[in-house]
Enzyme design. Structure first.
Site, PDB file in Angstrom:
ATOM      1  N   LEU A  91       0.857  -1.183   0.000  1.00  0.00           N
ATOM      2  CA  LEU A  91       0.000   0.000   0.000  1.00  0.00           C
ATOM      3  C   LEU A  91       0.895   1.235   0.000  1.00  0.00           C
ATOM      4  CD1 LEU A  91      -2.603  -1.157   2.662  1.00  0.00           C
ATOM      5  CD2 LEU A  91      -2.904  -1.119   0.175  1.00  0.00           C
ATOM      6  N   ALA A  92       0.294   2.392  -0.236  1.00  0.00           N
ATOM      7  CA  ALA A  92       1.105   3.607  -0.266  1.00  0.00           C
ATOM      8  C   ALA A  92       1.920   3.743   1.017  1.00  0.00           C
ATOM      9  CB  ALA A  92       0.220   4.828  -0.475  1.00  0.00           C
ATOM     10  N   GLU A  93       1.286   3.494   2.173  1.00  0.00           N
ATOM     11  CA  GLU A  93       2.017   3.515   3.436  1.00  0.00           C
ATOM     12  C   GLU A  93       1.526   2.427   4.380  1.00  0.00           C
ATOM     13  OE1 GLU A  93       3.789   7.335   2.246  1.00  0.00           O
ATOM     14  OE2 GLU A  93       1.679   6.700   2.179  1.00  0.00           O
ATOM     15  N   THR A  94       2.471   1.914   5.138  1.00  0.00           N
ATOM     16  CA  THR A  94       2.181   1.101   6.314  1.00  0.00           C
ATOM     17  C   THR A  94       2.631   1.895   7.528  1.00  0.00           C
ATOM     18  OG1 THR A  94       2.418  -1.019   5.161  1.00  0.00           O
ATOM     19  CG2 THR A  94       2.690  -1.029   7.560  1.00  0.00           C
ATOM     20  N   HIS A 141      -2.472  10.375   5.728  1.00  0.00           N
ATOM     21  CA  HIS A 141      -3.592   9.432   5.738  1.00  0.00           C
ATOM     22  C   HIS A 141      -3.336   8.256   6.665  1.00  0.00           C
ATOM     23  CE1 HIS A 141      -1.296   6.824   2.968  1.00  0.00           C
ATOM     24  NE2 HIS A 141      -2.204   5.894   3.214  1.00  0.00           N
TER      25      HIS A 141
END
Length: 272
Positions: free
Chosen positions: A44-47, A84
């Site tokens: 994903l874009a960020e963890t 986010h």
């Protein structure tokens, strides 16, 4: 060892919208290489990873509400600020761990960040303003984005302002042609039904197009506040998933209002 995994859509109008973040609570920090592997696996874009143990440099917590040490990883690198995934982490903590609280604070590489829950279950993310300076548009970046810039700014991200919302929607960047960037390129314009719109591209850190980018709005809100002459605005990020934000400029802070929708809860079994 088993680690919980929560996937939560942040700045989401409904399920399957907004920006999905993986949130992984840890009893204590795992090796950085393993954290990066987990972020790559989550894809994903960020963890977001957090622990209840604050580092010495954090000092005393800012209040008596819950406080955690929070870090963010893209599939390729650790980043210094992510909006986010902070919102998603707060939603998970305030629902699962501290349902009686309406504020949580995080010590991060960008200092202390705070998230509040409102009476109608909206979350308010408090970020530091990200400053920008006017620059000449980078011809290589403009060519890769395929847009016609009205003006440009440089800060944490490179901002290209275009004339209309439709130009932002229609942008079809050639990501392989992007010049080296510190982080991301933002294309933004006045909105047709909101105050401003944007799209965010960060192929250099492993995020070809970010669905909804809180940290980018910490840079965009001051710019559009000056342009529009007001401190409260509505924004829309025009990725395929899309996301909506209410934004407020409060001195040297940017407040971002959004909702979260939980997609899954699971357990990751780590190798010995």
């Amino acid at each position: 060892m088993e680690v919980l995994l929560h996937q939560i859509d942040a700045f989401a109008d409904a399920p399957f919208s907004g920006n999905p973040a993986a949130v992984m609570p840890l009893p204590s920090w795992l090796p950085d290489a393993l954290l990066q592997q987990l972020a790559e696996e989550n894809n994903l874009a960020e963890t977001a990873f957090y622990t209840p143990h604050l580092p010495p440099e954090a000092g005393m917590p800012p209040g008596e509400w819950p406080a955690f040490h929070l870090r963010w990883f893209t599939p390729k690198v650790e980043v210094a600020l992510c909006g986010h995934a902070t919102l998603a982490s707060a939603a998970q903590i305030l629902v699962d761990m501290h349902p009686g609280e309406d504020r949580v604070s995080f010590y991060t590489r960008s200092g202390w960040l705070h998230v509040d829950r409102t009476d109608d279950n909206e979350f308010v993310l408090d970020l530091p303003v990200v400053p920008s300076i006017p620059v000449r548009p980078d011809p290589a970046l403009v060519a890769a984005l395929g847009v016609r810039p009205v003006r440009a700014y440089s800060g944490t991200d490179e901002v290209i302002v275009v004339a209309t919302e439709q130009e932002v929607r229609d942008a079809a960047p050639v990501l392989s042609a992007f010049p080296a960037l510190p982080r991301a390129a933002i294309v933004t314009a006045p909105g047709d039904s909101v105050d401003f719109v944007s799209r965010v591209f960060a192929p250099g850190v492993g995020v070809p197009e970010d669905p909804v980018t809180g940290s980018a709005h910490a840079q965009l809100v001051p710019l559009w506040s000056e342009e529009l002459g007001r401190t409260e605005m509505r924004a829309r990020q025009l990725s395929r998933r899309g996301g909506s934000l209410r934004c407020e400029l409060a001195d040297d802070r940017v407040l971002l209002f959004g909702r979260c929708h939980r997609y899954l809860d699971g357990v990751v079994t780590l190798p010995d």
